[in-house]
Design a protein around this motif. Structure first.
Motif, PDB file in Angstrom:
ATOM      1  N   ALA A  72      -1.601   3.084  -2.438  1.00 51.59           N
ATOM      2  CA  ALA A  72      -2.775   3.606  -1.740  1.00 51.59           C
ATOM      3  C   ALA A  72      -3.352   4.824  -2.464  1.00 51.59           C
ATOM      4  N   ASP A 107       1.945  11.063  -0.528  1.00 46.34           N
ATOM      5  CA  ASP A 107       1.218  10.149  -1.416  1.00 46.34           C
ATOM      6  C   ASP A 107       1.764  10.207  -2.831  1.00 46.34           C
ATOM      7  N   GLU A 167       0.803  -1.220   0.000  1.00 48.05           N
ATOM      8  CA  GLU A 167       0.000   0.000   0.000  1.00 48.05           C
ATOM      9  C   GLU A 167       0.837   1.271   0.000  1.00 48.05           C
ATOM     10  N   ARG A 168       1.946   1.281   0.737  1.00 52.16           N
ATOM     11  CA  ARG A 168       2.754   2.490   0.842  1.00 52.16           C
ATOM     12  C   ARG A 168       3.987   2.448  -0.062  1.00 52.16           C
TER      13      ARG A 168
END
Length: 261
Positions: free
Chosen positions: A180, A122, A90-91
């Motif tokens: 993500a 992000d 996700e990261r």
């Protein structure tokens, strides 16, 4: 290295020469080519089934171009590939570049260091369009961040990352995005909703999608001047508006300082 970063190259299938120029650069052999969605031969009626043309006009106050639709759809298609890839956490960051990207000499080394140390953002803008040099004065005057000694150093390099005074349209020549964040874009397309945004509207992505966008200084990628016809016009941009930009600079610098506290 903590993980092997996935790298994607967005390129129209017909643009063989552009891809050859891109792959003539060092350390590009591990890029996966994504054939960009060519919308130029389609009519707006059919494109309206893929992109919310009306909402775009309402939001931006003008009509969208076919090229802008193709750009947004292409980057969203890559986000889908990232989201579907079970080897990406996700990261974890994936790297997305366009075929006009010209890399700094130590591009690969710095990218590897970014992977090793958590950034928290992000999206990280490693490149920018319509900039003539990797460390052009336009970056500081028009898109300032906090003072250099407060910017976070990228290990084993002369590069630093931080947040700009505010998000801005930086182009999509080269950037990092977490899995993500890619999934956050795709979440906007559920229940029959269509995309309506420009691919580089990082202002919208922050305000609506709550995605934090950091910047790298100096730049790691710019548009290759061999391929870019609009750079000549941008050469006079800074000089023509220098006085106005300098008047705004102190406030921008203060906002950048406060944002990075």
């Amino acid at each position: 290295m903590r993980y092997k970063m996935k790298k994607f190259l967005v390129s129209l299938e017909k643009d063989i020469q552009r891809r050859e120029l891109f792959f003539s650069q060092r350390n590009t052999q591990d890029f996966e080519v994504f054939n960009a969605i060519n919308t130029m031969t389609q009519d707006l009626t059919s494109l309206g089934n893929l992109f919310d043309i009306i909402k775009f006009a309402q939001y931006y106050g003008r009509n969208v171009t076919k090229g802008e639709i193709g750009c947004t759809l292409s980057h969203l298609a890559i986000y889908q590939k990232i989201a579907d890839d079970e080897t990406i956490n996700e990261r974890d960051y994936a790297l997305v570049c366009e075929d006009d990207a010209l890399f700094a000499e130590n591009f690969q080394q710095v990218i590897q260091e970014i992977v090793k140390q958590p950034m928290g953002a992000d999206i990280i803008l490693t490149g920018q369009s319509k900039i003539l040099e990797f460390n052009h004065i336009e970056l500081e005057i028009n898109y300032p961040s906090t003072f250099k000694f407060l910017q976070k150093k990228i290990a084993n390099s002369g590069y630093r990352y931080s947040y700009p005074y505010r998000n801005y349209f930086a182009g999509t020549v080269c950037y990092l995005i977490t899995k993500a964040a890619a999934k956050r874009f795709l979440a906007e397309l559920t229940n029959g909703r269509l995309p309506f945004w420009l691919a580089d509207d990082f202002i919208l992505f922050n305000e609506k999608f709550k995605l934090n966008t950091a910047i790298i200084r100096p730049l790691l990628a710019i548009e290759n001047p061999v391929l870019t016809s609009n750079l000549e016009n941008s050469r006079g941009s800074l000089n023509n508006n220098l006085f106005k930009k300098l008047l705004k600079y102190p406030l921008k610098k203060l906002l950048a300082f406060k944002r990075n506290l």
